[in-house]
Motif scaffolding. Structure first.
Motif, mmCIF file in Angstrom:
data_model
loop_
_atom_site.group_PDB
_atom_site.id
_atom_site.type_symbol
_atom_site.label_atom_id
_atom_site.label_comp_id
_atom_site.label_asym_id
_atom_site.label_seq_id
_atom_site.Cartn_x
_atom_site.Cartn_y
_atom_site.Cartn_z
ATOM 1 N N MET A 178 0.856 -1.322 0.175
ATOM 2 C CA MET A 178 0.127 -0.020 0.087
ATOM 3 C C MET A 178 0.807 1.322 0.092
ATOM 4 O O MET A 178 1.866 1.437 0.816
ATOM 5 N N ARG A 179 0.403 2.120 -0.867
ATOM 6 C CA ARG A 179 1.572 3.446 -0.920
ATOM 7 C C ARG A 179 1.013 4.181 0.288
ATOM 8 O O ARG A 179 0.186 4.217 0.818
ATOM 9 N N GLN A 180 2.175 4.555 0.669
ATOM 10 C CA GLN A 180 2.325 5.787 1.823
ATOM 11 C C GLN A 180 2.486 7.154 1.429
ATOM 12 O O GLN A 180 3.264 7.280 0.374
ATOM 13 N N LYS A 181 2.162 8.285 2.035
ATOM 14 C CA LYS A 181 2.265 9.514 1.624
ATOM 15 C C LYS A 181 3.167 10.072 2.878
ATOM 16 O O LYS A 181 2.938 9.961 4.049
ATOM 17 N N CYS A 182 4.378 10.806 2.312
ATOM 18 C CA CYS A 182 5.116 11.484 3.181
ATOM 19 C C CYS A 182 5.251 12.872 2.896
ATOM 20 O O CYS A 182 5.414 13.151 1.703
ATOM 21 N N ALA A 183 5.111 13.712 3.750
ATOM 22 C CA ALA A 183 5.018 15.036 3.563
ATOM 23 C C ALA A 183 6.208 15.727 4.128
ATOM 24 O O ALA A 183 6.560 15.377 5.323
ATOM 25 N N ILE A 184 7.059 16.472 3.329
ATOM 26 C CA ILE A 184 8.316 17.147 3.963
ATOM 27 C C ILE A 184 7.773 18.585 4.248
ATOM 28 O O ILE A 184 7.232 19.510 3.403
ATOM 29 N N VAL A 185 7.653 19.110 5.569
ATOM 30 C CA VAL A 185 7.278 20.282 6.046
ATOM 31 C C VAL A 185 8.223 21.188 6.745
ATOM 32 O O VAL A 185 9.219 20.624 7.245
ATOM 33 N N GLY A 186 7.980 22.214 6.881
ATOM 34 C CA GLY A 186 8.994 23.132 7.700
ATOM 35 C C GLY A 186 8.889 24.749 7.476
ATOM 36 O O GLY A 186 8.256 24.949 6.608
ATOM 37 N N SER A 187 9.845 25.359 8.201
ATOM 38 C CA SER A 187 9.777 26.914 8.034
ATOM 39 C C SER A 187 10.376 27.194 6.482
ATOM 40 O O SER A 187 10.828 26.349 5.864
ATOM 41 N N PRO A 188 10.251 28.303 5.805
ATOM 42 C CA PRO A 188 10.647 28.749 4.677
ATOM 43 C C PRO A 188 12.364 28.735 4.999
ATOM 44 O O PRO A 188 12.587 29.147 5.843
ATOM 45 N N GLY A 189 13.125 28.159 3.812
ATOM 46 C CA GLY A 189 14.423 28.364 3.759
ATOM 47 C C GLY A 189 15.039 27.389 4.751
ATOM 48 O O GLY A 189 16.316 27.420 4.882
ATOM 49 N N CYS A 190 14.358 26.192 4.992
ATOM 50 C CA CYS A 190 15.098 25.216 5.923
ATOM 51 C C CYS A 190 15.633 24.079 5.140
ATOM 52 O O CYS A 190 16.142 23.298 5.324
ATOM 53 N N GLY A 191 15.497 23.991 3.722
ATOM 54 C CA GLY A 191 16.038 23.405 2.744
ATOM 55 C C GLY A 191 15.190 22.092 2.455
ATOM 56 O O GLY A 191 15.634 21.010 2.004
ATOM 57 N N LYS A 192 13.872 22.341 2.357
ATOM 58 C CA LYS A 192 12.804 21.315 1.884
ATOM 59 C C LYS A 192 12.998 20.930 0.568
ATOM 60 O O LYS A 192 13.163 19.591 0.231
ATOM 61 N N THR A 193 13.004 21.735 -0.362
ATOM 62 C CA THR A 193 13.002 21.724 -1.670
ATOM 63 C C THR A 193 14.417 21.092 -2.311
ATOM 64 O O THR A 193 14.398 20.234 -3.002
#
Lengths: 333, 235
Positions: B1-16
């Motif tokens: 089963m597929r799982q969803k993982c969200a990368i979250v955080g403040s702006p500029g913390c290097g998520k992208t």
């Protein structure tokens, strides 16, 4: 509308977030079930999240834009360009307030203005109404008008001027400081203390920018010269209202309103005489085509009427109210 | 089963950047939204949410499909309308995901004075995760999310060829009722002060797994993917 923050449902929290009424961390805390106490970190002093208070304040200030003060302004005869500018200023002040409520960046209001126009064109009247309107929409705390002239703010010895000026500014905090015949401050040459007064005014405009509204008023030609002498003042006054001279029709309408207020009325021939008199006022050199000379004219006519009735036999209620043509004619000599 | 993982955080913390690093692992990744492929090596901010589908082998040898979402940073204050909408979308995503990867800038944490170590967003995400009533949250926000999936909110994020299948699969998957698994990624470990920052983060959240990362150098990526691959929902 909700009475308080705590009663927001989760879906509402999301819509508040989308509307920019709530920041992301606050929304997250709400969703996590915190903030049962109504303290809201986004509120920043004016509690925009209290739904009821916000809408009441909103209605109050929007209402004020359309009511009392505005009606008084609309009741003034003529002055179309002035009314338009005032509406502009008010709309701006009101919208900036709304922006603050919805957490958008608002520009600081620049309400200091210059009123220029010939004597008796309504500068003081408009200033008084404007102060009331600013009070109604919540820009000014008290909305009173402090009227000063040269003698009130220019001192007699060095240092006296700044002291007098400060006192006047303090008096006008929360209201409007109206400097009549402001150009007279720059008269009198290099040694004059008027210069000191101007410096003090400029300083007060900077220091207490949000606490009072300064209006510099004066006759058109002199104000032009005065502002040319003081570019700092010109740039600090955002609004320049030019009060045009009244036309003959407007003068007559003003006269009729004045008479109605004083419970007088005109006979048919007196009306023609009034038109002729207004026309003569209009045609003269600058400074006489205005409401004040109209009022003087009417007051003299009333005195003539009194004199006429003193000799007359039958003085009834009707006669006491009526101005006749001869009351106007005689006074022209 | 597929799982969803969200990368979250403040702006500029290097998520992208982290997201792009995972993307450039290449072989593991088998689907990503169209636009990020094009702009893989580019440092510009990606507006909106982006997804990436990964197949990860867990330590037990089983392969799992993970859908990783890169989200726009959550701002502390109130921002422009589009940012607010993005923030709302991010929060909805957080409410429907199975794994929440919370990225913090360890270097910033390390050099900030004590009271400003964690941004309001960082603290809010943590309390959100630990104190929210998750079954209710899933129900309320998840519904909206599923509707939006049908309406094509997410469709745009999925490559053209996979679109229909992915979307139908997604719509069928009801989110679980429990809280998502929560990891903290301490990013920017290549910068000075980050060691101190890492210590602060682990001390502040002793019960959470904090993964040291450097998205710029690619350090810690493997352990991160293993962590994600090892997770099973419903334990």
């Amino acid at each position: 509308m909700h009475n308080s923050v705590e009663s927001l449902s989760k879906a509402e929290v999301m819509s508040w977030l989308e509307d920019g009424r709530m920041s992301a961390p606050t929304a997250l805390s709400h969703l996590a079930g915190e903030y049962s106490d109504a303290v809201c970190p986004d509120a920043g002093g004016y509690a925009p999240h209290n739904g009821t208070a916000e809408s009441e304040q909103h209605q109050k200030s929007r209402g004020a834009v359309h009511s009392e003060g505005m009606r008084r302004l609309a009741d003034l005869v003529g002055l179309e360009s002035v009314k338009k500018s005032v509406r502009e200023v008010l709309a701006y002040a009101y919208i900036q307030q709304r922006r603050t409520e919805l957490q958008l960046r608002a520009q600081p209001l620049m309400l200091h203005s210059v009123f220029s126009g010939n004597p008796g064109t309504g500068k003081t009247t408009v200033a008084r109404i404007l102060a009331q309107i600013f009070h109604d929409i919540g820009v000014l705390e008290k909305g009173h008008l402090v009227e000063v002239e040269r003698a009130d703010i220019v001192g007699e010895y060095i240092g006296h001027t700044a002291q007098k000026m400060r006192r006047k500014v303090r008096e006008s905090l929360g209201g409007m400081l109206f400097i009549d015949e402001a150009y007279s401050l720059a008269r009198g040459g290099e040694r004059d203390f008027g210069k000191e007064a101007i410096d003090a005014v400029v300083k007060a405009m900077e220091d207490r920018r949000d606490d009072f509204v300064l209006v510099l008023a004066g006759y058109t030609r002199e104000m032009e010269w005065f502002l040319a002498q003081n570019p700092g003042l010109r740039s600090r006054c955002a609004t320049h209202l030019v009060f045009p001279d009244y036309s003959t029709e407007e003068l007559v309408r003003i006269a009729e309103i004045m008479l109605r207020r004083r419970q007088y009325h005109l006979s048919g021939r007196a009306r023609t005489a009034l038109w002729a008199a207004a026309d003569r006022l209009q045609g003269r050199e600058w400074g006489t085509g205005n409401a004040r000379s109209m009022r003087n004219l009417l007051e003299r006519a009333m005195r003539r009427q009194a004199l006429r009735l003193l000799d007359s036999r039958r003085v009834n209620r009707e006669e006491l109210q009526k101005l006749r043509a001869e009351d106007f004619e005689e006074m022209e000599q | 089963m597929r799982q969803k993982c969200a990368i979250v955080g403040s702006p500029g913390c290097g998520k992208t950047l982290l997201f792009r690093r995972i993307l450039s692992q290449g072989s593991r990744c088998f689907a990503a939204s169209d636009d990020i492929r094009v702009r893989e090596n580019d440092n510009r901010r990606l507006p909106g949410t982006h997804s990436l589908q990964l197949r990860i082998a867990g330590s037990d040898g089983a392969r799992r499909e993970i859908l990783i979402f890169d989200t726009p940073g959550l701002h502390d204050g109130i921002e422009s309308c589009s940012r607010q909408r993005e923030g709302a979308d991010t929060i909805r995503l957080m409410a429907s995901c199975d794994i929440l990867l919370h990225i913090m800038d360890a270097a910033r944490v390390g050099k900030s004075p004590h009271s400003q170590r964690f941004t309001r967003v960082d603290e809010a995400i943590y309390t959100f995760l630990h104190e929210a009533n998750w079954p209710e949250l899933r129900r309320v926000l998840g519904d909206r999310n599923r509707n939006e999936l049908r309406n094509g909110w997410l469709q745009r994020l999925v490559p053209r060829g996979l679109r229909r299948r992915t979307v139908t699969n997604h719509a069928a998957e009801a989110p679980g009722v429990e809280a998502p698994l929560y990891f903290i990624g301490a990013n920017k470990m290549d910068l000075p002060w980050s060691q101190a920052g890492y210590r602060c983060i682990t001390e502040a959240h002793p019960e959470v797994i904090v993964i040291p990362l450097s998205a710029r150098r690619g350090d810690g990526l493997q352990s991160l993917l293993h962590r994600i691959g090892d997770t099973k929902r419903g334990h």
